[in-house]
Design a protein around this motif. Structure first.
Motif, PDB file in Angstrom:
ATOM      1  N   LEU A   1       8.099  -2.873  13.579  1.00 29.05           N
ATOM      2  CA  LEU A   1       7.748  -2.764  12.155  1.00 29.05           C
ATOM      3  C   LEU A   1       8.855  -2.075  11.362  1.00 29.05           C
ATOM      4  N   MET A   2       9.439  -1.058  11.914  1.00 27.91           N
ATOM      5  CA  MET A   2      10.507  -0.344  11.215  1.00 27.91           C
ATOM      6  C   MET A   2      11.757  -1.200  11.076  1.00 27.91           C
TER       7      MET A   2
ATOM      8  N   VAL B   1       0.857  -1.188   0.000  1.00 28.97           N
ATOM      9  CA  VAL B   1       0.000   0.000   0.000  1.00 28.97           C
ATOM     10  C   VAL B   1       0.891   1.234   0.000  1.00 28.97           C
ATOM     11  N   SER B   2       0.695   2.087  -0.977  1.00 30.91           N
ATOM     12  CA  SER B   2       1.448   3.334  -1.076  1.00 30.91           C
ATOM     13  C   SER B   2       0.469   4.488  -1.182  1.00 30.91           C
TER      14      SER B   2
ATOM     15  N   GLY C   1       0.216  -5.664  12.697  1.00 34.41           N
ATOM     16  CA  GLY C   1      -0.673  -5.450  11.569  1.00 34.41           C
ATOM     17  C   GLY C   1      -0.583  -4.029  11.033  1.00 34.41           C
ATOM     18  N   PHE C   2      -0.899  -3.885   9.758  1.00 33.65           N
ATOM     19  CA  PHE C   2      -0.793  -2.589   9.077  1.00 33.65           C
ATOM     20  C   PHE C   2      -1.744  -1.563   9.671  1.00 33.65           C
ATOM     21  N   TYR C   3      -3.002  -1.929   9.854  1.00 32.67           N
ATOM     22  CA  TYR C   3      -4.054  -0.966  10.183  1.00 32.67           C
ATOM     23  C   TYR C   3      -4.708  -1.375  11.496  1.00 32.67           C
ATOM     24  N   PRO C   4      -4.586  -0.557  12.534  1.00 35.51           N
ATOM     25  CA  PRO C   4      -5.231  -0.926  13.804  1.00 35.51           C
ATOM     26  C   PRO C   4      -6.747  -0.749  13.734  1.00 35.51           C
TER      27      PRO C   4
ATOM     28  N   TYR D   1       3.552  -0.135   5.929  1.00 44.35           N
ATOM     29  CA  TYR D   1       3.507   0.599   7.196  1.00 44.35           C
ATOM     30  C   TYR D   1       4.508   1.740   7.200  1.00 44.35           C
ATOM     31  N   LYS D   2       5.741   1.466   6.791  1.00 39.76           N
ATOM     32  CA  LYS D   2       6.784   2.492   6.821  1.00 39.76           C
ATOM     33  C   LYS D   2       6.403   3.701   5.975  1.00 39.76           C
ATOM     34  N   ASP D   3       5.827   3.426   4.811  1.00 39.91           N
ATOM     35  CA  ASP D   3       5.465   4.520   3.909  1.00 39.91           C
ATOM     36  C   ASP D   3       4.293   5.327   4.445  1.00 39.91           C
TER      37      ASP D   3
END
Length: 323
Positions: free
Chosen positions: A175-176, A96-97, A197-200, A236-238
């Protein structure tokens, strides 16, 4: 009202390549080309698009006389394999960007302007509002044509969303530290297994999203929501580095806006609408439009009175304030 649905193709310039994505236009069959209503581009959150809330908002706004262009973001549903898919053996990862999604909003705006002869209004659901805000800021900096109106619905800053995690600092550090193409779950639902996870997702939102959004994607005959089993750590990082508000200062020419939020939203909190209203450089009325009894997407159903109230306000504001 009788609604027509047209399949379309539009081009997106991602900087490193141009790609054609598919989309749909919802329009009243008796649409008058001389209508004074602008067309609308509708975009949604990270897994959103026409296969989810796009079809709901497309029909509801077409019933009010608008032509609505909407699409699935690259990496999901009808545009799943266009871009942002990473294959690791038998495992398919979705990247996801939000920078890509900003470019997709710009591509959708350009297609709609060409197709209908005028700049559209932009209506954005949830995290889609971060991508569209960045797109509108880029148009303002360029000093050229601007969209006719902007309506972010249940907007949130990505940094604020992280407060839903049980231990956001520990999750962020973990995550980082991952490699960009490492696999992570789509959602952090508060368990040890999903903490990266990406999205809480808060408890209230978890209770409805699978049934409601799964029904939409099944109706669209695409992969069941959320449209992915794993995501890249770089997603996540982006997205935690993506800050559309950084582009709001120093430019003029922002469109009139209606900032809409649910008073009972426990995922994207109502104070996020108050914050956006405070930093938005254009005319956003005297304050955000906070709807009592509205949570996140629980009320997003065609016959729901709160959903109809939201559509009424969007319609009224675009019809009277769009430029």
């Amino acid at each position: 009202m009788d609604i027509g649905i047209e399949d379309i193709v539009f081009t997106v310039n991602y900087g490193d390549e141009e790609i054609d994505l598919t989309g749909q236009v919802f329009r009243p069959r008796n649409f008058e080309e001389k209508s004074n209503l602008p067309p609308i581009v509708f975009n949604s959150g990270f897994a959103g698009g026409v296969s989810m809330y796009g079809q709901l908002f497309g029909r509801a706004l077409a019933e009010r006389g608008y032509c609505v262009m909407t699409y699935d973001v690259a990496g999901f549903y009808t545009n799943k394999h266009a871009r942002n898919i990473v294959q690791q053996g038998n495992l398919t990862l979705t990247n996801v960007s939000l920078e890509d999604q900003k470019d997709e909003v710009l591509g959708a705006i350009a297609w709609t302007q060409k197709a209908f002869g005028r700049m559209p209004a932009v209506v954005s659901w949830a995290m889609g509002g971060t991508a569209s805000l960045a797109a509108i800021a880029q148009l303002a900096r360029a000093g050229g044509p601007q969209v006719a109106f902007y309506a972010p619905l249940n907007y949130t800053r990505i940094s604020s969303l992280q407060n839903l995690r049980a231990d956001k600092a520990a999750a962020h550090a973990s995550l980082m530290a991952l490699a960009d193409d490492d696999a992570i779950p789509p959602f952090d639902t508060g368990t040890q297994k999903t903490r990266l996870g990406f999205y809480p997702l808060d408890t209230d939102t978890q209770a409805y999203v699978d049934e409601q959004l799964g029904a939409y994607t099944e109706a669209a005959s695409v992969e069941r929501w959320p449209g992915c089993s794993h995501m890249t750590a770089s997603s996540y990082k982006d997205y935690v580095a993506f800050d559309p508000e950084a582009g709001l200062n120093g430019s003029a020419g922002f469109p009139p806006a209606l900032i809409v939020h649910g008073a009972d939203n426990t995922l994207h909190l109502p104070e996020e609408a108050v914050h956006l209203h405070g930093v938005y450089p254009g005319d956003a009325t005297d304050g955000p439009y906070i709807i009592g009894g509205m949570a996140h997407g629980q009320q997003n159903q065609p016959d729901n009175a709160i959903f109809r109230q939201m559509i009424d306000q969007i319609d009224r504001n675009i019809a009277t304030r769009a430029v």
